[in-house]
Every structure is written in structure tokens, then in C-alpha cells.
Design a protein around this motif. Structure first.
Motif, PDB file in Angstrom:
ATOM      1  N   ILE A   1      -5.487 -41.891 -16.624  1.00 53.71           N
ATOM      2  CA  ILE A   1      -4.761 -42.015 -15.136  1.00 53.71           C
ATOM      3  C   ILE A   1      -5.999 -41.822 -14.287  1.00 53.71           C
ATOM      4  N   ASP A   2      -6.068 -42.748 -13.155  1.00 49.80           N
ATOM      5  CA  ASP A   2      -7.031 -42.886 -12.068  1.00 49.80           C
ATOM      6  C   ASP A   2      -8.241 -42.040 -12.354  1.00 49.80           C
ATOM      7  N   PRO A   3      -8.861 -42.267 -13.427  1.00 51.09           N
ATOM      8  CA  PRO A   3     -10.294 -41.744 -13.633  1.00 51.09           C
ATOM      9  C   PRO A   3     -11.327 -41.590 -12.643  1.00 51.09           C
ATOM     10  N   ALA A   4     -12.172 -40.511 -12.499  1.00 54.38           N
ATOM     11  CA  ALA A   4     -13.008 -40.159 -11.418  1.00 54.38           C
ATOM     12  C   ALA A   4     -14.175 -40.986 -11.829  1.00 54.38           C
ATOM     13  N   GLY A   5     -14.746 -41.256 -12.989  1.00 51.84           N
ATOM     14  CA  GLY A   5     -15.824 -42.108 -13.386  1.00 51.84           C
ATOM     15  C   GLY A   5     -15.729 -43.503 -13.038  1.00 51.84           C
ATOM     16  N   ASP A   6     -17.078 -44.120 -12.757  1.00 53.98           N
ATOM     17  CA  ASP A   6     -16.895 -45.504 -12.369  1.00 53.98           C
ATOM     18  C   ASP A   6     -17.005 -46.581 -13.687  1.00 53.98           C
ATOM     19  N   HIS A   7     -17.045 -45.858 -14.974  1.00 55.65           N
ATOM     20  CA  HIS A   7     -17.220 -46.848 -16.119  1.00 55.65           C
ATOM     21  C   HIS A   7     -16.164 -46.739 -17.056  1.00 55.65           C
ATOM     22  N   PHE A   8     -15.154 -46.118 -16.722  1.00 54.18           N
ATOM     23  CA  PHE A   8     -13.858 -46.215 -17.353  1.00 54.18           C
ATOM     24  C   PHE A   8     -13.297 -47.626 -17.201  1.00 54.18           C
TER      25      PHE A   8
ATOM     26  N   GLN B   1      -6.613 -75.438 -16.468  1.00 55.39           N
ATOM     27  CA  GLN B   1      -7.442 -74.841 -15.556  1.00 55.39           C
ATOM     28  C   GLN B   1      -6.659 -74.576 -14.167  1.00 55.39           C
ATOM     29  N   ARG B   2      -5.940 -75.217 -13.982  1.00 54.82           N
ATOM     30  CA  ARG B   2      -5.001 -74.819 -12.901  1.00 54.82           C
ATOM     31  C   ARG B   2      -4.222 -73.609 -12.855  1.00 54.82           C
ATOM     32  N   ASP B   3      -3.659 -73.511 -14.245  1.00 51.60           N
ATOM     33  CA  ASP B   3      -2.881 -71.931 -14.114  1.00 51.60           C
ATOM     34  C   ASP B   3      -4.122 -70.861 -14.107  1.00 51.60           C
ATOM     35  N   ARG B   4      -5.230 -71.161 -14.837  1.00 52.08           N
ATOM     36  CA  ARG B   4      -6.307 -69.944 -14.722  1.00 52.08           C
ATOM     37  C   ARG B   4      -6.435 -69.682 -13.178  1.00 52.08           C
ATOM     38  N   ASP B   5      -6.695 -70.694 -12.433  1.00 52.80           N
ATOM     39  CA  ASP B   5      -6.943 -70.362 -10.997  1.00 52.80           C
ATOM     40  C   ASP B   5      -5.883 -69.813 -10.342  1.00 52.80           C
ATOM     41  N   ARG B   6      -4.616 -70.114 -10.711  1.00 48.97           N
ATOM     42  CA  ARG B   6      -3.373 -69.461 -10.136  1.00 48.97           C
ATOM     43  C   ARG B   6      -3.137 -68.157 -10.331  1.00 48.97           C
ATOM     44  N   ILE B   7      -3.864 -67.700 -11.646  1.00 44.56           N
ATOM     45  CA  ILE B   7      -3.629 -66.312 -12.096  1.00 44.56           C
ATOM     46  C   ILE B   7      -4.747 -65.468 -11.355  1.00 44.56           C
ATOM     47  N   LEU B   8      -5.765 -66.264 -11.292  1.00 44.55           N
ATOM     48  CA  LEU B   8      -7.206 -65.611 -10.678  1.00 44.55           C
ATOM     49  C   LEU B   8      -6.922 -65.100  -9.138  1.00 44.55           C
ATOM     50  N   HIS B   9      -6.176 -66.001  -8.387  1.00 43.22           N
ATOM     51  CA  HIS B   9      -5.854 -65.884  -7.080  1.00 43.22           C
ATOM     52  C   HIS B   9      -4.619 -65.211  -6.762  1.00 43.22           C
ATOM     53  N   SER B  10      -3.941 -64.786  -7.705  1.00 41.97           N
ATOM     54  CA  SER B  10      -2.720 -63.926  -7.280  1.00 41.97           C
ATOM     55  C   SER B  10      -2.895 -62.343  -7.249  1.00 41.97           C
ATOM     56  N   LYS B  11      -2.070 -61.948  -6.427  1.00 39.43           N
ATOM     57  CA  LYS B  11      -1.999 -60.476  -6.308  1.00 39.43           C
ATOM     58  C   LYS B  11      -1.879 -59.552  -7.463  1.00 39.43           C
ATOM     59  N   PRO B  12      -0.867 -60.005  -8.138  1.00 39.32           N
ATOM     60  CA  PRO B  12      -0.761 -59.153  -9.538  1.00 39.32           C
ATOM     61  C   PRO B  12      -1.904 -59.155 -10.365  1.00 39.32           C
ATOM     62  N   PHE B  13      -2.570 -60.383 -10.380  1.00 41.77           N
ATOM     63  CA  PHE B  13      -3.715 -59.991 -11.091  1.00 41.77           C
ATOM     64  C   PHE B  13      -4.802 -59.087 -10.497  1.00 41.77           C
ATOM     65  N   ARG B  14      -5.027 -59.425  -9.086  1.00 41.00           N
ATOM     66  CA  ARG B  14      -5.957 -58.371  -8.245  1.00 41.00           C
ATOM     67  C   ARG B  14      -5.678 -56.949  -8.501  1.00 41.00           C
ATOM     68  N   ARG B  15      -4.206 -56.447  -8.593  1.00 41.83           N
ATOM     69  CA  ARG B  15      -3.905 -55.316  -8.657  1.00 41.83           C
ATOM     70  C   ARG B  15      -4.228 -54.659  -9.999  1.00 41.83           C
ATOM     71  N   LEU B  16      -4.556 -55.623 -10.920  1.00 42.64           N
ATOM     72  CA  LEU B  16      -5.004 -54.779 -12.321  1.00 42.64           C
ATOM     73  C   LEU B  16      -6.189 -53.893 -12.266  1.00 42.64           C
ATOM     74  N   LYS B  17      -7.133 -54.062 -11.231  1.00 37.86           N
ATOM     75  CA  LYS B  17      -8.139 -53.396 -11.192  1.00 37.86           C
ATOM     76  C   LYS B  17      -7.869 -51.789 -10.906  1.00 37.86           C
ATOM     77  N   GLY B  18      -6.574 -51.801 -10.197  1.00 39.26           N
ATOM     78  CA  GLY B  18      -6.157 -50.372  -9.927  1.00 39.26           C
ATOM     79  C   GLY B  18      -5.407 -49.510 -11.015  1.00 39.26           C
ATOM     80  N   LYS B  19      -5.084 -50.144 -12.124  1.00 38.00           N
ATOM     81  CA  LYS B  19      -4.327 -49.657 -13.181  1.00 38.00           C
ATOM     82  C   LYS B  19      -5.039 -49.232 -14.332  1.00 38.00           C
ATOM     83  N   THR B  20      -4.527 -48.216 -14.827  1.00 40.05           N
ATOM     84  CA  THR B  20      -5.220 -47.451 -15.984  1.00 40.05           C
ATOM     85  C   THR B  20      -5.269 -48.221 -17.189  1.00 40.05           C
ATOM     86  N   GLN B  21      -6.313 -48.020 -18.155  1.00 38.04           N
ATOM     87  CA  GLN B  21      -6.068 -48.603 -19.351  1.00 38.04           C
ATOM     88  C   GLN B  21      -5.430 -47.499 -20.486  1.00 38.04           C
ATOM     89  N   VAL B  22      -6.447 -46.241 -20.177  1.00 33.27           N
ATOM     90  CA  VAL B  22      -5.891 -45.057 -21.024  1.00 33.27           C
ATOM     91  C   VAL B  22      -5.759 -43.869 -20.143  1.00 33.27           C
TER      92      VAL B  22
END
Length: 317
Positions: free
Chosen positions: A74-81, A51-72
Motif C-alpha cells: 500500500i502506497d510504498p515509500a520506495g521509488d522502485h516498487f 490500434q485505435r483501442d490501444r490509443d483510447r486506453i492510453l489516453h483514458s483517465k482510468p489508465f492514467r490512475r493505474l500509476k497510483g494503485k498498489t500492486q502488492v
């Protein structure tokens, strides 16, 4: 209140041990049976090590930056990709459900799921391929996102079981724990199905384009396919020391994955996006080499970039 908190903390570990012995499968990792951390430290009294590992990941900067990284795309314009973060959350949710059904350690599974892509560079698979090319040409090494995710996990001093599951969620080696093996399979379950959804939304595919035999086995919609795959994993893995799929369902999933590589990931429509990703990564890499950065500094910096940051950074050169 301090007295109450103290009483809860004093009994927490014993209660967790008792619950796990009565509930978890004999094949599950026990939360207080972890092989520990690379750097010894005092553990939390009201959270298990996982559980402590989970919290360390959630509060880390590398995890937060995942919201700005593409899955398929590149930087798509739509909100639901999907982004790398939504992929991570979908993978983790599915994996935790499988772990619960098999009476394995949900907290360990969750931590591996949340951390498995922390080292992924920008621009999805194309970005990883470009960074790997750069490192092979310049330093005769290479890049794998799972190895970079392990570097992040080591910097957070996560437990050995979580580090192992993160490193081996892809590649030739199987994770040591069943919890890690769940994430390894479910990672594919998640991305194949949500990438179909994104490809249809983007206009690369129509529902009618999907291979009919595989769809007949797995289901006509993303939710139906995930339901089929999860039930199959659970039923095929119950009571054995492995995480498996039945032959029919496993082959259908691999065939659908091959279809996605042919039509979406490596298809002709993706070529301009891939070329753009390669150009951006190569330009940034060359700039950092000329600046005198070390290989490790270059890898950490580029792998940590979001799509948008990489695009703005290259524009500034």
C-alpha cells in the motif's frame, strides 16, 4: 502534404490486410475482421480498430490512475516498487512478444494487455476483497475487477475482441481469441515474478526462501524465469488452437504462485496492510451509502480511486 496524407490513408487498410494475410497465422484475428463496437462509429483511416483501442486506453483517465494503485504494498515509500501501471506495462510487453513469436495479432494483444486492469480498485487484492465484502453485505452483489474493467472498456466503446479479452483475463471463462488467452497466462507470468522482486526489496523474502525445485525449473532470477516461461508458452502453443504451457513448467509456475500467496499475498506480514485496506474501503463505502449514492456510483467511485486518494479521502471524513 495533404495529397500525400490522402494517398497513404486511402491505401492503409489494403496494405494492412495484405500484410496480415502474408504474415499472420491462420489462427490469428485479422484487424479488419473484428466483430466491431457496441456503438457504431466511423473508423480511423490510418489506424486499425485495435490500434485505435490501444490509443483510447492510453489516453483514458482510468489508465492514467493505474500509476497510483498498489500492486502488492500500500502506497510504498520506495521509488522502485511496482504499481498497477508498471504491472500492466510489463504484462503487455511480454504478451506482445509471445504474440509476435506465434504470429498472432500484436495490436489486439497489446490492447487487451493495456486494458485488463483498468477497473482494479486501490490497495491491490486486499482492496478488491474489501469492496466485494461491502457489496455483498449491503447489496447482495459483489465485485470483480475484471467486470469493472469491462465497464470501463464499454465506456470507451472498444471492439468486441478487446472487451472479451479484458473480461476473461481472469475468472472461469477462457477468452474467445488466442490473443486474449496470451494475456490471461502472461498476467500471471508477470505478477508472480515482479512480486517476488518487490517482496525481496520490501524485506519479506530472501532469494534463499524461494522454493528450490521450482526455481531449478524456472530459473534463478526474474528475467531468467520470464525467459523460461515465454519460451515454454511459445513452443507449447505453436500450431494449435490454444495457448498452453508444458506440464513441468506450468506446474512449477502454479507452485511458485501458491508459495507467493502463502508467504506474501496472504502471509502474516501482510495482515496489517490488509487490515488497513479493509478499514479504509469500508469507511469510504459506508460514507457513500449514507450520502445516498447508488450502488453503481459507489462502485465506480471507489474502484477509480488511487491508494493515495483513498487514504486522503478517508482522513477527511
Amino acid at each position: 502534404m495533404p495529397e500525400l496524407a490522402g494517398r497513404v490513408a486511402d491505401a492503409f487498410e489494403a496494405r494492412v490486410r495484405e500484410h496480415e494475410e502474408s504474415w499472420l497465422s491462420p489462427l490469428a484475428v485479422r484487424s479488419y475482421g473484428t466483430r466491431g463496437r457496441a456503438r457504431e462509429e466511423e473508423e480511423c483511416r490510418v489506424r486499425t480498430p485495435f490500434q485505435r483501442d490501444r490509443d483510447r486506453i492510453l489516453h483514458s483517465k482510468p489508465f492514467r490512475r493505474l500509476k497510483g494503485k498498489t500492486q502488492v504494498f500500500i502506497d510504498p515509500a520506495g521509488d522502485h516498487f511496482r504499481t498497477r501501471m508498471t504491472h500492466t506495462l510489463e504484462t503487455t510487453a511480454i504478451a506482445r512478444g509471445v504474440a509476435r513469436a506465434l504470429r498472432l495479432n500484436e495490436d489486439l494483444t497489446e490492447s487487451i494487455g493495456l486494458g485488463h486492469d483498468m477497473g482494479h480498485p486501490p490497495f491491490g487484492h486486499a482492496g478488491e476483497e474489501a469492496l466485494d465484502e461491502c457489496l455483498r453485505e449491503r447489496f447482495e452483489t459483489g465485485f470483480r475487477h475484471n467486470e469493472q474493467s469491462l465497464r470501463v472498456a464499454e465506456s470507451l466503446n472498444l471492439t468486441g475482441e478487446v472487451r472479451d479479452g479484458i473480461l476473461k483475463h481472469t475468472g472461469p471463462e477462457e477468452p474467445e481469441t488466442l490473443e486474449g488467452r496470451i494475456v490471461r497466462i502472461v498476467d500471471r507470468v508477470a505478477y508472480i515474478n515482479h512480486d517476488i522482486d518487490d517482496a525481496v526489496r520490501y524485506g519479506l523474502l530472501d532469494d534463499d526462501d524461494l522454493p528450490h525445485e521450482e526455481i531449478a525449473v524456472l530459473g534463478p532470477s526474474g528475467s531468467a524465469r520470464i525467459d523460461t516461461l515465454v519460451h515454454d508458452i511459445v513452443e507449447s502453443s505453436e500450431g494449435i488452437d490454444d495457448i498452453r504451457q508444458s506440464t513441468e513448467v506450468g506446474e512449477a509456475m502454479l507452485s511458485l504462485r501458491a508459495f507467493m500467496f502463502e508467504r506474501v499475498y496472504l502471509g502474516p506480514q501482510a495482515a496489517p496492510e490488509h487490515a488497513r485496506a479493509h478499514e479504509v474501503v469500508h469507511r469510504i463505502f459506508d460514507h457513500l451509502v449514507a450520502r445516498g449514492d447508488s450502488e453503481e456510483e459507489i462502485v465506480d467511485y471507489i474502484a477509480g480511486m488511487t491508494d493515495r486518494f483513498a487514504l486522503s479521502y478517508v482522513d477527511s471524513l
